[in-house]
Scaffold this active site. Structure first.
Site, PDB file in Angstrom:
ATOM      1  N   HIS A   1      -1.151  -5.749   2.364  1.00 51.00           N
ATOM      2  CA  HIS A   1      -2.405  -6.496   2.420  1.00 51.00           C
ATOM      3  C   HIS A   1      -2.212  -7.892   1.820  1.00 51.00           C
ATOM      4  CE1 HIS A   1      -5.624  -3.244   3.129  1.00 51.00           C
ATOM      5  NE2 HIS A   1      -5.895  -4.235   3.944  1.00 51.00           N
TER       6      HIS A   1
ATOM      7  N   CYS B   1      -7.503  -1.125   8.744  1.00 46.61           N
ATOM      8  CA  CYS B   1      -6.120  -1.190   8.221  1.00 46.61           C
ATOM      9  C   CYS B   1      -5.633   0.203   7.846  1.00 46.61           C
ATOM     10  CB  CYS B   1      -6.044  -2.109   6.998  1.00 46.61           C
ATOM     11  SG  CYS B   1      -6.261  -3.843   7.415  1.00 46.61           S
TER      12      CYS B   1
ATOM     13  N   GLU C   1       0.834  -1.205   0.000  1.00 44.17           N
ATOM     14  CA  GLU C   1       0.000   0.000   0.000  1.00 44.17           C
ATOM     15  C   GLU C   1       0.868   1.254   0.000  1.00 44.17           C
ATOM     16  OE1 GLU C   1      -3.036  -0.250  -0.550  1.00 44.17           O
ATOM     17  OE2 GLU C   1      -3.642  -2.249   0.118  1.00 44.17           O
TER      18      GLU C   1
HETATM   19  N1  PCA Z   1      -8.216  -6.301   7.367  1.00 45.36           N
HETATM   20  C1  PCA Z   1      -9.118  -5.187   7.586  1.00 45.36           C
HETATM   21  C2  PCA Z   1      -8.985  -4.861   9.042  1.00 45.36           C
HETATM   22  C3  PCA Z   1      -8.221  -5.991   9.654  1.00 45.36           C
HETATM   23  C4  PCA Z   1      -7.722  -6.779   8.534  1.00 45.36           C
HETATM   24  O1  PCA Z   1      -6.964  -7.765   8.620  1.00 45.36           O
HETATM   25  C5  PCA Z   1      -8.872  -4.011   6.638  1.00 45.36           C
HETATM   26  O2  PCA Z   1      -8.444  -4.248   5.477  1.00 45.36           O
HETATM   27  O3  PCA Z   1      -9.113  -2.870   7.016  1.00 45.36           O
END
Ligand code: PCA
Length: 185
Positions: free
Chosen positions: A159, A141, A78
């Site tokens: 991610h 996140c 990201e």
């Molecule tokens: N994914 C979520 C919150 C916790 C996680 O593992 C997100 O992409 O915001």
């Protein structure tokens, strides 16, 4: 050098979060890096506090934050965190956020200062499934990523697709860490 790696607990009624499994499989050191591991709650309010505490406890040089992504085949590096929280689904405290600004009078987006393109090149050269992404969403996140960058940490959010093969996810995150350790040695 010290690196803090964070993952998240399960959310949305699920029993697992792939990031917790990846975190538990990481070694305690890579090259001369000490790796500290922390699992964050999926809570708009509590997660930034737990992150702040971990940063003041471990004083990391770099923060690598792992989150689960609902779909896709590739791990996503990201590039930005956005100064907003918005979700139709509640967090683990049942809190639903509606286009809330995280920090008023702060930039709409913060960008990682880590060498994202170099990381991408290194991983794709090693045939690992990875891509750059320009949005971490507006859920928890993104909230913690904004916190880390707001605190001027050298941080990157990564991610991981929910259904990714665990050994492949583990290998890819291991390579991301290894490559970052080369960049800083
Ligand atoms: N994914 C979520 C919150 C916790 C996680 O593992 C997100 O992409 O915001």
């Amino acid at each position: 050098m010290r690196v803090l790696v964070t993952a998240f607990e399960p959310f949305g009624g699920a029993e697992t979060n792939i990031t917790q499994s990846v975190l538990s499989l990481l070694p305690d050191s890579i090259a001369d890096w000490a790796i500290e591991k922390v699992c964050l709650p999926v809570s708009f309010k509590r997660a930034p506090l737990v992150l702040q505490e971990a940063i003041s406890t471990y004083t990391p040089d770099i923060v690598i934050m792992l989150g689960q992504y609902p779909e896709g085949e590739n791990i996503r590096l990201e590039r930005f965190a956005i100064n907003m929280m918005d979700s139709t689904k509640g967090d683990n405290d049942g809190y639903i956020s509606n286009e809330e600004t995280i920090y008023p009078h702060q930039p709409l987006a913060l960008q990682t200062s880590l060498p994202i393109k170099e990381l991408l090149r290194f991983c794709t050269d090693n045939v690992l499934p990875i891509q750059v992404s320009n949005s971490a969403g507006l859920y928890v996140c993104n909230r913690v990523y904004y916190e880390a960058l707001y605190l001027h940490q050298q941080a990157i959010f990564v991610h991981i697709p929910k259904n990714m093969d665990l050994p492949l996810a583990q290998r890819t995150i291991g390579q991301v860490l290894k490559n970052l350790s080369h960049c800083f040695s």
